[in-house]
Design an enzyme around this catalytic site. Structure first.
Site, mmCIF file in Angstrom:
data_model
loop_
_atom_site.group_PDB
_atom_site.id
_atom_site.type_symbol
_atom_site.label_atom_id
_atom_site.label_comp_id
_atom_site.label_asym_id
_atom_site.label_seq_id
_atom_site.Cartn_x
_atom_site.Cartn_y
_atom_site.Cartn_z
ATOM 1 N N GLY A 65 -16.218 -0.373 -5.578
ATOM 2 C CA GLY A 65 -16.247 -0.659 -4.143
ATOM 3 C C GLY A 65 -17.151 0.263 -3.349
ATOM 4 C CD GLU A 66 -14.998 3.571 -1.718
ATOM 5 O OE1 GLU A 66 -15.466 3.824 -0.608
ATOM 6 O OE2 GLU A 66 -13.905 2.989 -1.873
#
Ligand SMILES: Cc1cc2nc3c(=O)[nH]c(=O)nc-3n(C[C@H](O)[C@H](O)[C@H](O)COP(=O)(O)OP(=O)(O)OC[C@H]3O[C@@H](n4cnc5c(N)ncnc54)[C@H](O)[C@@H]3O)c2cc1C
Lengths: 326, 715
Positions: free
Chosen positions: B679-680
């Site tokens: 996600g990051e």
């Protein structure tokens, strides 16, 4: 929002007789309802005029008539508009989002209010919302502000795209008002106004008048036209600067040119000097750059939006180029 | 046009477990529940940014039909943990909402109107007015940070003197404007005291257990008495990791009225009440020897914070772990302002830090006259985490870089900026890398088998839209061999086996261990039942085995968390981002033509969901790079603008084709599935890649995000 009555007048006559300052016309509601949610518009009642106004587009040999209730999306897809007045479709499609255009009406688009963030926040000063309160934007975040025609009282800009094309094409606004039998007309260039010392007034439509349609005279601009809109993202954003351009070419020369801009002033702005300059010229990058410079030199940016002068120049050049190629 | 496409031959495309619920509208978001006797609450915000409330006028508002009550700091029920200053300090909750007359920021809740309809509550809220004793407010980050010195942040490695005379140096300052959180779904809470001392909350949150803990702490009640439900989420990019004022407000109102209370923030309130990525300033100095080997990095950073909440996200960490460099100094400070509290936003800290570091590395590549790809490959710390000295468990960032370069067509890049033109457009290529520590936390999951042979995999973790539920189903299917159509998933309820919040790319990494542990526990239970029944233990026989054992249900629950491996290894996810842009020389318009992101995140459990995460992050990166900017006006001490027409996050029209690919190499040490978060890393570095491409296209180095057309024109 403040509670209000929703009224459904059955005829134009009933609508205009019911109209007062605290009773407002409602078309698609995409602007008015937002303003009500933000307590900027606080009407006691709304008159739903969509059912009683024309949603037809009709053409004669001399003019195009767009009914006041015609949705922006319908106008942008209309065969006659696309074949003979395509600049209008181009400008509409550069605005808002499909969902909003499906609701937005022709009349409502003309009367949408500025998107100046100081106007939109009732805790900040704004002469347009609250005359005498001061202008928040002038010395503040003025990136979106005007670069021409502004006053010490207001630096807001008119937000419409459709209106820029209508200004370029010398449209007329048709309206009706209580006590007047015949339809009334305002030329587009006189419809919106500059802020001066009364920025609360966006336009010269008489109070309580009902717009019935917009008329556009036949024109030779269905071949060489362009609408260029510069904005912070490619959809669903108001213009930093926009340019509607149209050229009438004969042989290798420009017979007539139209240039109008959004995002630069309190009203759709026509660049008459540049238009005159282009008349009779042979189109070229140099000629276009010169025309663009003429327009840009007329401007008087604020501390926070000097870039708009450069952007305007670039946008006019691109729009004129696109008239030849697009 | 493809929104994104994945290069590797992906397995057959399958829908998500929650897909049908979402597209048919049957999946319920927090605000969509209806309880008998429901009441509706609307927050009234302060109209001044600093000072004290002198009085609040409620008379007019109370006249509105349907108004049941209006809570203010003078009449609300007491939150036990806010009873004294000492308790408040200990509570860890920074804003004593309705428990103070002090105003810290404009929009701070000063009253809560509760009515029988939302319309009545909204109208009445507009009639509440207050008088204040105003004090001077400061929201000017640019002006204020100059008076704040960055302090050492992380241990200095080596010395500054050691690279004082580096032959090649790049040094510059970088700034990023305030970016707001505005997920599609507004934050909302429904609170109901459904039995004496028992509270139930439907809340938009990325972690039901975290809300449960915070609320039980504030109300000094046992955790078990607080039930929290968050089954579906319309976007969680970090704003759902904290308990914002809407939660205590709804609970207080429900105590007062003894009825369920629904409180949904308005879009304008989303700009001030749920955190944001704070405005920041950074300075990076980076040196290299003649061969292009980095000899030192000095990274300083400051970001805005609230005067009542010292949120800090470090920013400089990325410089400590990305490159193999002997000398490093990192410094940091926060700058308190009269703004609401900032919070984590996708890639918190590192996303901000990577813009500066990866721009500076790009600048250095031009100083060195070296290809930026080559420069990365030569300096990435691929074996050892330079910060801890531990070996990376796995780190394939070099492969990400090489693969990404191929995907974008890096060979077409011209080293000399401003040389490729197409009419008025200038074309350029840029790249940057991103890294995120791969965390794992303890989590629990359960498997429940019913008599029809259908299993349900359960956990309290919320699927914030990342595909957690689908991944759980995938893992259980791989592990147990049960067909997917016989595997259900249940998530987002605090009564289910506890799990951490879904944030920081730790969701799947934490949960995959728990699901495999639950599968294991379940399998051994079934094996035991099978042998009692004298049957072979296989999914096809499960119904029969249950019958023979006279069982109606089999339940196995297990937990799993990090262990010894954390002492031995450092863990990371890595990414390389590439893009091609064109920049209009006359209008300043920047168009991202193509992006390619290659991610190393161990084993990819569900390729489609993972690629979706990465391409979504890339779009977030485009917004950060080119258009997202929340304006402030220091004269009035507040934000300017609070709608999505004026706040320009990127839309589809701004997103090019985004090619996403993965390295697909399992990290055998991190957890039983070998998967790490994506996600990051999807966003970390993207803004730098775009800024670097703009430089390559135009020769203009733009160091202030967002790079709007005005900045391109004026530079
Ligand atoms: C997020 C967003 C983005 C947008 N982006 C753009 C953009 O990029 N470009 C653009 O051009 N526009 C944009 N718009 C504005 C949109 O085009 C206008 O809101 C719309 O055209 C207004 O039409 P309406 O029918 O909804 O008007 P309403 O909201 O119903 O009415 C607007 C005003 O007109 C008055 N009115 C309506 N009909 C009549 C009539 N017949 N006679 C007299 N008065 C009347 C109403 O009383 C009201 O004062 C955007 C709007 C939104 C919300």
């Amino acid at each position: 929002m403040k509670p209000f009555d929703l009224l459904r007048p059955s005829s134009i006559a009933k609508a205009i007789s019911a109209k007062q300052s605290q009773v407002q016309f409602l078309a698609g509601g995409t602007n008015l309802v937002d303003l009500m949610k933000k307590h900027i518009a606080t009407p006691d009642a709304l008159l739903d005029v969509t059912p009683i106004l024309s949603s037809q587009i009709t053409g004669s040999t001399e003019t195009l008539l767009i009914g006041a209730a015609v949705k922006n999306s319908s106008a942008a897809m209309d065969k006659l508009v696309l074949s003979s007045y395509p600049l209008i479709a181009k400008a509409i499609l550069a605005g808002a989002s499909p969902q909003i255009r499906n609701m937005a009406s022709t009349a409502g688009n003309l009367l949408q209010r500025t998107r100046c963030p100081y106007f939109y926040d009732t805790t900040l000063p704004c002469n347009k919302r609250n005359p005498g309160e001061g202008c928040g934007m002038r010395e503040g975040e003025s990136r979106m502000g005007a670069i021409i025609g502004h006053s010490e009282h207001c630096v807001a800009v008119h937000p419409s795209d459709l209106c820029i094309a209508l200004a370029a094409l010398d449209a007329e606004v048709l309206y009706t008002i209580a006590g007047e039998k015949k339809p009334m007309v305002i030329p587009f260039k006189d419809f919106h106004r500059l802020p001066g010392d009364a920025p609360e007034k966006d336009n010269n439509l008489p109070q309580n008048a009902l717009i019935t349609g917009v008329r556009i005279p036949k024109n030779p601009f269905s071949k060489n036209y362009a609408y260029v809109k510069l904005r912070d993202r490619d959809s669903y954003a108001f213009a930093l600067v926009s340019v509607a351009a149209a050229l009438h070419l004969q042989g290798d020369r420009i017979v007539e040119a139209r240039l109008a801009s959004g995002g630069v002033a309190h009203k759709p702005w026509r660049w008459y000097q540049a238009e005159n300059f282009l008349k009779g010229k042979i189109p070229s990058a140099e000629v276009f750059a010169e025309a663009a410079a003429l327009a840009a030199d007329e401007t008087n940016p604020l501390v926070g939006n000097a870039f708009k002068k450069l952007m305007l120049k670039g946008a006019i050049e691109v729009a004129l180029q696109n008239c030849l190629t697009a | 046009m493809n929104f994104f496409k994945t290069k590797t031959s992906s397995p057959k495309v399958e829908g998500r477990v929650e897909g049908v619920f979402k597209v048919t509208g049957t999946g319920k978001y927090s605000a969509e529940y209806h309880l008998d006797g429901m009441t509706y609450a609307v927050i009234v915000g302060s109209t001044v940014p600093a000072g004290r409330i002198e009085s609040i006028q409620l008379d007019q508002a109370k006249q509105v039909e349907g108004v049941l009550d209006i809570l203010t700091h003078q009449n609300r029920p007491q939150i036990p943990a806010f009873a004294t200053k000492e308790k408040l300090d200990k509570s860890g909750y920074s804003l004593p909402v309705l428990h103070t007359d002090q105003i810290y920021f404009k929009g701070q809740p000063i009253a809560l109107v509760v009515a029988t309809t939302l319309e009545d509550a909204m109208y009445a809220a507009s009639l509440v007015t207050a008088t204040y004793r105003k004090t001077t407010a400061n929201v000017d980050f640019d002006g204020s940070h100059k008076g704040v010195d960055a302090e050492p942040f992380g241990k200095e490695r080596g010395t500054m003197a050691a690279w004082a005379s580096a032959p090649h140096v790049a040094e510059a300052e970088y700034t990023i404007r305030h970016e707001v959180h505005n997920p599609m779904e507004m934050h909302a809470t429904i609170a109901t005291w459904h039995a004496p001392g028992k509270l139930k909350l439907y809340d938009k949150t990325q972690g039901v257990n975290s809300v449960q803990q915070t609320v039980s702490r504030l109300w000094e009640m046992p955790k078990e008495n607080v039930e929290v439900i968050s089954e579906f989420m319309g976007g969680g990019f970090g704003s759902g990791l904290k308990v914002w004022p809407n939660v205590p407000l709804a609970i207080m109102a429900s105590s007062q009225l003894k009825r369920p209370v629904k409180l949904v923030l308005t879009r304008p309130q989303m700009f001030t009440l749920v955190g944001y990525r704070p405005q920041s300033w950074q300075k990076v100095r980076i040196g290299a020897d003649k061969s292009g080997k980095f000899t030192g990095i000095w990274h300083q950073a400051k970001h805005a914070t609230a005067i009542y909440d010292n949120f800090n996200e470090g920013i400089v960490r990325i410089s400590r772990m990305l490159y193999d460099v002997k000398n490093i100094k990192t410094e940091f400070a926060t700058v308190p302002l009269n703004l609401s509290a900032p919070t984590w936003m996708r890639g918190p800290g590192d996303c901000t830090g990577a813009f500066a570091l990866e721009s500076a590395v790009d600048e250095l590549s031009y100083v060195l006259k070296m290809d930026p790809v080559q420069l990365r490959l030569q300096n990435l710390a691929l074996r050892i985490d330079p910060d801890t000295g531990k070996p990376w468990s796995t780190n394939y960032m070099g492969e990400c870089v090489t693969k990404g370069a191929e995907m974008i067509g890096w060979g077409d890049r011209k080293a000399l900026p401003g040389t490729v033109k197409d009419g008025d457009w200038q074309i350029g290529y840029g790249m940057a890398v991103g890294m995120w520590f791969a965390g794992r936390q303890k989590a629990s999951a359960a498997i429940r088998l019913d008599k029809d042979g259908v299993i349900t995999v359960e956990t309290a973790m919320t699927d914030i839209g990342t595909g957690t539920g689908t991944a759980m189903q995938n893992i259980a299917h791989e592990y147990l061999g049960i067909p997917k159509e016989k595997i259900k998933v249940k998530l987002g309820q605090s009564t289910l086996p506890p799990a951490p919040s879904q944030g920081g790319s730790t969701g799947l990494s934490s949960l995959s261990g728990a699901v495999t542990a639950a599968c294991e526990a379940f399998k051994s239970k079934m094996d035991a039942y099978a042998s009692t029944a004298g049957e072979q233990s296989s999914p096809a026989n499960y119904s029969l085995i249950m019958q023979k054992n006279k069982l109606t249900e089999v339940l196995a629950e297990a937990s799993s968390g990090p262990g010894e491996e954390q002492k031995k290894y450092a863990f990371c996810s890595g990414a390389a981002h590439f893009c091609k842009v064109k920049v209009h020389s006359k209008t300043g318009k920047v168009k991202v033509e193509k992006m390619a992101s290659v991610v190393d995140a161990g084993h990819i459990v569900n390729q489609q969901a993972a690629a979706n995460q990465v391409s979504g992050a890339a779009v977030g990166g485009i917004g950060m790079a080119l258009s997202e900017e929340q304006l402030t006006d220091n004269r009035y001490g507040c934000l300017v603008g609070n709608d999505l027409a004026g706040y320009h996050f990127a839309v589809n029209a701004d997103a090019p084709i985004i090619d996403v690919d993965f390295i697909h190499k399992t990290d055998v040490n991190i957890n039983p599935t070998g998967s790490k978060g994506v996600g990051e890393v999807g966003i970390i570095g993207t803004a730098a890649a775009i800024a670097n491409a703009i430089y390559n296209a135009t020769g203009k180095r733009l160091r202030d995000l967002p790079i709007t057309p005005d900045k391109v024109l004026l530079s």
